[in-house]
Design a protein around this motif. Structure first.
Motif, PDB file in Angstrom:
ATOM      1  N   ARG A   8       0.069  -4.879  -1.790  1.00 10.79           N
ATOM      2  CA  ARG A   8       0.028  -6.126  -2.038  1.00 10.79           C
ATOM      3  C   ARG A   8       1.714  -6.525  -2.314  1.00 10.79           C
ATOM      4  NH1 ARG A   8      -4.097  -6.159  -6.940  1.00 10.79           N
ATOM      5  NH2 ARG A   8      -5.932  -5.345  -5.607  1.00 10.79           N
ATOM      6  N   TYR A   9       2.064  -7.349  -1.466  1.00  9.65           N
ATOM      7  CA  TYR A   9       3.431  -8.174  -1.885  1.00  9.65           C
ATOM      8  C   TYR A   9       3.566  -9.321  -1.195  1.00  9.65           C
ATOM      9  CZ  TYR A   9       8.282  -7.474  -2.761  1.00  9.65           C
ATOM     10  OH  TYR A   9       9.576  -7.868  -3.294  1.00  9.65           O
ATOM     11  N   PHE A  10       4.666 -10.096  -1.313  1.00  7.74           N
ATOM     12  CA  PHE A  10       5.021 -11.252  -0.612  1.00  7.74           C
ATOM     13  C   PHE A  10       5.577 -10.886   0.838  1.00  7.74           C
ATOM     14  CE2 PHE A  10       5.881 -11.834  -5.095  1.00  7.74           C
ATOM     15  CZ  PHE A  10       5.058 -12.689  -5.391  1.00  7.74           C
ATOM     16  N   ASN A  11       5.565 -11.852   1.746  1.00 11.30           N
ATOM     17  CA  ASN A  11       6.057 -11.638   3.143  1.00 11.30           C
ATOM     18  C   ASN A  11       7.384 -11.442   3.282  1.00 11.30           C
ATOM     19  OD1 ASN A  11       5.788 -11.202   5.902  1.00 11.30           O
ATOM     20  ND2 ASN A  11       5.549 -13.273   6.422  1.00 11.30           N
ATOM     21  N   GLY A  14      12.427  -7.704   0.709  1.00 12.63           N
ATOM     22  CA  GLY A  14      12.335  -7.684  -0.777  1.00 12.63           C
ATOM     23  C   GLY A  14      12.548  -6.281  -1.435  1.00 12.63           C
ATOM     24  N   LEU A  15      11.507  -5.675  -2.300  1.00 21.26           N
ATOM     25  CA  LEU A  15      11.399  -4.490  -2.985  1.00 21.26           C
ATOM     26  C   LEU A  15      10.796  -3.366  -1.987  1.00 21.26           C
ATOM     27  CD1 LEU A  15      10.434  -5.288  -6.587  1.00 21.26           C
ATOM     28  CD2 LEU A  15      12.584  -3.957  -6.038  1.00 21.26           C
ATOM     29  N   CYS A  16      10.169  -3.928  -1.038  1.00 22.41           N
ATOM     30  CA  CYS A  16       9.174  -3.379  -0.395  1.00 22.41           C
ATOM     31  C   CYS A  16       9.489  -2.422   0.945  1.00 22.41           C
ATOM     32  CB  CYS A  16       7.707  -4.123  -0.118  1.00 22.41           C
ATOM     33  SG  CYS A  16       6.685  -3.951  -1.564  1.00 22.41           S
ATOM     34  N   GLU A  36      -2.160 -14.936  -3.346  1.00 13.06           N
ATOM     35  CA  GLU A  36      -1.617 -16.401  -3.524  1.00 13.06           C
ATOM     36  C   GLU A  36      -0.878 -16.575  -5.043  1.00 13.06           C
ATOM     37  OE1 GLU A  36      -3.893 -20.581  -4.368  1.00 13.06           O
ATOM     38  OE2 GLU A  36      -4.636 -19.296  -2.609  1.00 13.06           O
ATOM     39  N   TRP A  37       0.254 -16.927  -4.965  1.00 15.20           N
ATOM     40  CA  TRP A  37       1.116 -16.852  -6.279  1.00 15.20           C
ATOM     41  C   TRP A  37       1.534 -18.375  -6.647  1.00 15.20           C
ATOM     42  CZ3 TRP A  37       1.157 -11.948  -7.666  1.00 15.20           C
ATOM     43  CH2 TRP A  37       1.821 -11.813  -8.777  1.00 15.20           C
ATOM     44  N   PRO A  38       1.280 -18.638  -8.069  1.00 16.39           N
ATOM     45  CA  PRO A  38       1.080 -17.729  -8.914  1.00 16.39           C
ATOM     46  C   PRO A  38      -0.462 -17.349  -9.658  1.00 16.39           C
ATOM     47  CG  PRO A  38       1.955 -19.666 -10.099  1.00 16.39           C
ATOM     48  CD  PRO A  38       1.834 -19.880  -8.812  1.00 16.39           C
ATOM     49  N   GLU A  40      -2.732 -15.515  -8.411  1.00 16.90           N
ATOM     50  CA  GLU A  40      -3.218 -14.254  -8.649  1.00 16.90           C
ATOM     51  C   GLU A  40      -2.188 -13.465  -9.359  1.00 16.90           C
ATOM     52  OE1 GLU A  40      -5.248 -12.451  -5.172  1.00 16.90           O
ATOM     53  OE2 GLU A  40      -4.629 -14.460  -4.099  1.00 16.90           O
ATOM     54  N   LYS A  41      -1.350 -13.920  -9.843  1.00 16.93           N
ATOM     55  CA  LYS A  41      -0.327 -12.955 -10.935  1.00 16.93           C
ATOM     56  C   LYS A  41      -1.213 -12.064 -12.262  1.00 16.93           C
ATOM     57  CE  LYS A  41       3.608 -13.768 -13.832  1.00 16.93           C
ATOM     58  NZ  LYS A  41       4.770 -12.715 -13.282  1.00 16.93           N
ATOM     59  N   SER A  42      -2.060 -12.746 -12.715  1.00 19.99           N
ATOM     60  CA  SER A  42      -2.817 -12.308 -13.747  1.00 19.99           C
ATOM     61  C   SER A  42      -4.116 -11.171 -13.427  1.00 19.99           C
ATOM     62  CB  SER A  42      -3.556 -13.342 -14.724  1.00 19.99           C
ATOM     63  OG  SER A  42      -4.562 -14.021 -13.889  1.00 19.99           O
ATOM     64  N   GLY A  47       1.534  -7.726 -13.703  1.00 20.11           N
ATOM     65  CA  GLY A  47       1.763  -9.099 -13.356  1.00 20.11           C
ATOM     66  C   GLY A  47       2.652  -9.370 -12.444  1.00 20.11           C
ATOM     67  N   HIS A  48       3.156  -8.267 -11.697  1.00 19.00           N
ATOM     68  CA  HIS A  48       3.992  -8.564 -10.593  1.00 19.00           C
ATOM     69  C   HIS A  48       3.807  -7.712  -9.407  1.00 19.00           C
ATOM     70  CE1 HIS A  48       6.659  -5.749 -13.083  1.00 19.00           C
ATOM     71  NE2 HIS A  48       5.867  -4.899 -12.392  1.00 19.00           N
ATOM     72  N   LEU A  49       4.331  -7.921  -8.558  1.00 11.78           N
ATOM     73  CA  LEU A  49       4.284  -7.309  -6.966  1.00 11.78           C
ATOM     74  C   LEU A  49       5.453  -6.305  -6.769  1.00 11.78           C
ATOM     75  CD1 LEU A  49       2.618 -10.283  -5.005  1.00 11.78           C
ATOM     76  CD2 LEU A  49       1.342  -8.232  -6.217  1.00 11.78           C
ATOM     77  N   PRO A  50       5.524  -5.297  -6.122  1.00  8.29           N
ATOM     78  CA  PRO A  50       4.277  -4.857  -5.420  1.00  8.29           C
ATOM     79  C   PRO A  50       3.161  -4.052  -6.282  1.00  8.29           C
ATOM     80  CG  PRO A  50       6.008  -3.069  -5.273  1.00  8.29           C
ATOM     81  CD  PRO A  50       6.670  -4.266  -5.758  1.00  8.29           C
ATOM     82  N   VAL A  51       2.145  -3.995  -5.610  1.00 12.79           N
ATOM     83  CA  VAL A  51       0.928  -3.026  -6.278  1.00 12.79           C
ATOM     84  C   VAL A  51       0.279  -2.443  -4.993  1.00 12.79           C
ATOM     85  CG1 VAL A  51      -1.465  -3.435  -7.143  1.00 12.79           C
ATOM     86  CG2 VAL A  51       0.365  -4.859  -8.139  1.00 12.79           C
ATOM     87  N   SER A  66       1.410   0.115  -9.981  1.00 12.83           N
ATOM     88  CA  SER A  66       2.609  -0.727 -10.081  1.00 12.83           C
ATOM     89  C   SER A  66       3.802   0.039 -10.099  1.00 12.83           C
ATOM     90  CB  SER A  66       2.546  -2.046 -11.092  1.00 12.83           C
ATOM     91  OG  SER A  66       1.283  -2.416 -11.139  1.00 12.83           O
ATOM     92  N   GLU A  67       5.081  -0.682  -9.825  1.00  7.97           N
ATOM     93  CA  GLU A  67       6.191  -0.488  -9.937  1.00  7.97           C
ATOM     94  C   GLU A  67       6.761   0.607  -8.958  1.00  7.97           C
ATOM     95  OE1 GLU A  67       8.384  -1.154 -11.947  1.00  7.97           O
ATOM     96  OE2 GLU A  67       7.250  -2.257 -13.178  1.00  7.97           O
ATOM     97  N   THR A  68       7.743  -0.359  -7.955  1.00  7.48           N
ATOM     98  CA  THR A  68       8.152   0.086  -6.574  1.00  7.48           C
ATOM     99  C   THR A  68       8.504   1.623  -6.733  1.00  7.48           C
ATOM    100  OG1 THR A  68       9.135  -2.083  -6.659  1.00  7.48           O
ATOM    101  CG2 THR A  68       9.763  -0.543  -4.995  1.00  7.48           C
ATOM    102  N   LEU A  69       9.458   1.977  -7.641  1.00  3.95           N
ATOM    103  CA  LEU A  69       9.928   3.451  -7.331  1.00  3.95           C
ATOM    104  C   LEU A  69       8.794   4.455  -7.916  1.00  3.95           C
ATOM    105  CD1 LEU A  69      13.517   2.939  -8.719  1.00  3.95           C
ATOM    106  CD2 LEU A  69      12.823   2.968  -6.379  1.00  3.95           C
TER     107      LEU A  69
HETATM  108  N1  LIG Z   1       9.992  -3.356 -11.826  1.00  2.71           N
HETATM  109  C1  LIG Z   1       9.337  -3.934 -10.967  1.00  2.71           C
HETATM  110  C2  LIG Z   1       9.712  -5.437 -10.631  1.00  2.71           C
HETATM  111  C3  LIG Z   1       8.828  -6.305  -9.777  1.00  2.71           C
HETATM  112  C4  LIG Z   1       9.173  -7.581  -9.616  1.00  2.71           C
HETATM  113  O1  LIG Z   1       9.868  -8.146 -10.070  1.00  2.71           O
HETATM  114  N2  LIG Z   1       8.559  -8.190  -8.455  1.00  2.71           N
HETATM  115  C5  LIG Z   1       8.727  -9.478  -8.035  1.00  2.71           C
HETATM  116  C6  LIG Z   1       8.847  -9.623  -6.611  1.00  2.71           C
HETATM  117  S1  LIG Z   1      10.245  -8.798  -5.837  1.00  2.71           S
HETATM  118  C7  LIG Z   1       7.686 -10.411  -8.805  1.00  2.71           C
HETATM  119  O2  LIG Z   1       6.571  -9.910  -8.711  1.00  2.71           O
HETATM  120  N3  LIG Z   1       8.001 -11.691  -9.008  1.00  2.71           N
HETATM  121  C8  LIG Z   1       6.915 -12.723  -9.135  1.00  2.71           C
HETATM  122  C9  LIG Z   1       6.582 -12.952 -10.575  1.00  2.71           C
HETATM  123  O3  LIG Z   1       6.939 -11.937 -11.399  1.00  2.71           O
HETATM  124  O4  LIG Z   1       5.545 -13.777 -10.943  1.00  2.71           O
HETATM  125  C10 LIG Z   1       9.203  -3.111  -9.770  1.00  2.71           C
HETATM  126  O5  LIG Z   1      10.297  -2.542  -9.585  1.00  2.71           O
HETATM  127  O6  LIG Z   1       8.254  -3.016  -9.140  1.00  2.71           O
END
Ligand SMILES: N[C@@H](CCC(=O)N[C@@H](CS)C(=O)NCC(=O)O)C(=O)O
Length: 222
Positions: A8-11, A14-16, A36-38, A40-42, A47-51, A66-69
């Motif tokens: 799950r991520y944005f198109n 970015g981080l992915c 769909e943001w925000p 589906e954030k909760s 609370g963030h992507l990627p997942v 969660s957490e990219t790395l």
């Molecule tokens: N430390 C997290 C940071 C994730 C992050 O900041 N994701 C951003 C997208 S690049 C996000 O979900 N932003 C929307 C939000 O926080 O509502 C990771 O490395 O995965």
């Protein structure tokens, strides 16, 4: 049966982008969905992507990470793209984390103003310059064969590919001239890495899809 993954991520890249490449190189079954943001954030564990969702029988025991790395390393370890020797793996991870730090400085810069923005330009220049010298030295130590370690594609090759690709097409609000420090076409060792990664048979589905659909935006903050 091989695992099924949903990223799950944005198109955007970015981080992915490293994670998309790792999932492709793993040869496993994976797809993407764009929440769909925000709204589906909760629904996301942190609370963030990627997942990343790894499915199992009936969905009862799905693994949700969660957490990219963390996700990158979970996939890299599971599919043999990181060595099992913990020191050898740490040597790859430290190079990967250096890439992540410089990328993060760039992202913070894009949202910054005033004095902080000026500080970040200096920081980016210093850190990107050091990064290039460290990465060139690592590629040379391995005989400049297009890999950081050994003869085969591994985690840091993939992460570095995504990083240098990002900076070759970052948007107009990027650090402009400073981003030129990371222009791989001017760095022969990194150019060799890029060509080697692009020629990897395990990544062919990624590059074929890119040719057909075009590359994703480097950033959504243009
Ligand atoms: N430390 C997290 C940071 C994730 C992050 O900041 N994701 C951003 C997208 S690049 C996000 O979900 N932003 C929307 C939000 O926080 O509502 C990771 O490395 O995965």
């Amino acid at each position: 049966m091989s695992q099924q993954y949903v990223l799950r991520y944005f198109n955007i890249q970015g981080l992915c982008e490293a994670l998309r490449l790792l999932l492709t190189a793993s040869g496993t079954n994976w797809t993407e969905e764009t929440p769909e943001w925000p709204r589906e954030k909760s629904d996301q564990p942190l609370g963030h992507l990627p997942v990343l969702v790894e499915s199992s029988k009936g969905g009862k025991d799905d693994v949700v990470l969660s957490e990219t790395l963390v996700i990158e390393r979970y996939i890299a370890r599971k599919y043999g793209l990181l060595p099992t020797d913990i020191l050898a793996a740490a040597r790859q991870e430290q190079l990967r984390d250096q890439l992540h730090d410089v990328w993060s400085t760039h992202m913070e810069f894009m949202h910054s103003t005033g004095e902080r923005s000026t500080e970040l330009v200096t920081k980016f220049e210093q850190d990107a310059t050091r990064l290039v010298s460290v990465h060139v030295a690592a590629l040379r130590r391995n005989g400049n064969n297009g890999h950081y370690f050994g003869e085969a594609l591994s985690y840091v090759d993939i992460a570095a590919y995504a990083f240098f690709k990002f900076f070759s097409d970052a948007g107009p609000k990027s650090l402009k001239a400073k981003v030129g420090l990371l222009n791989y076409t001017r760095i022969p060792e990194v150019s060799k890495l890029m060509a080697t990664v692009e020629a990897s048979s395990s990544l062919a589905p990624y590059f074929t899809a890119e040719k057909e659909n075009g590359a994703r935006l480097a950033t959504r903050f243009k």
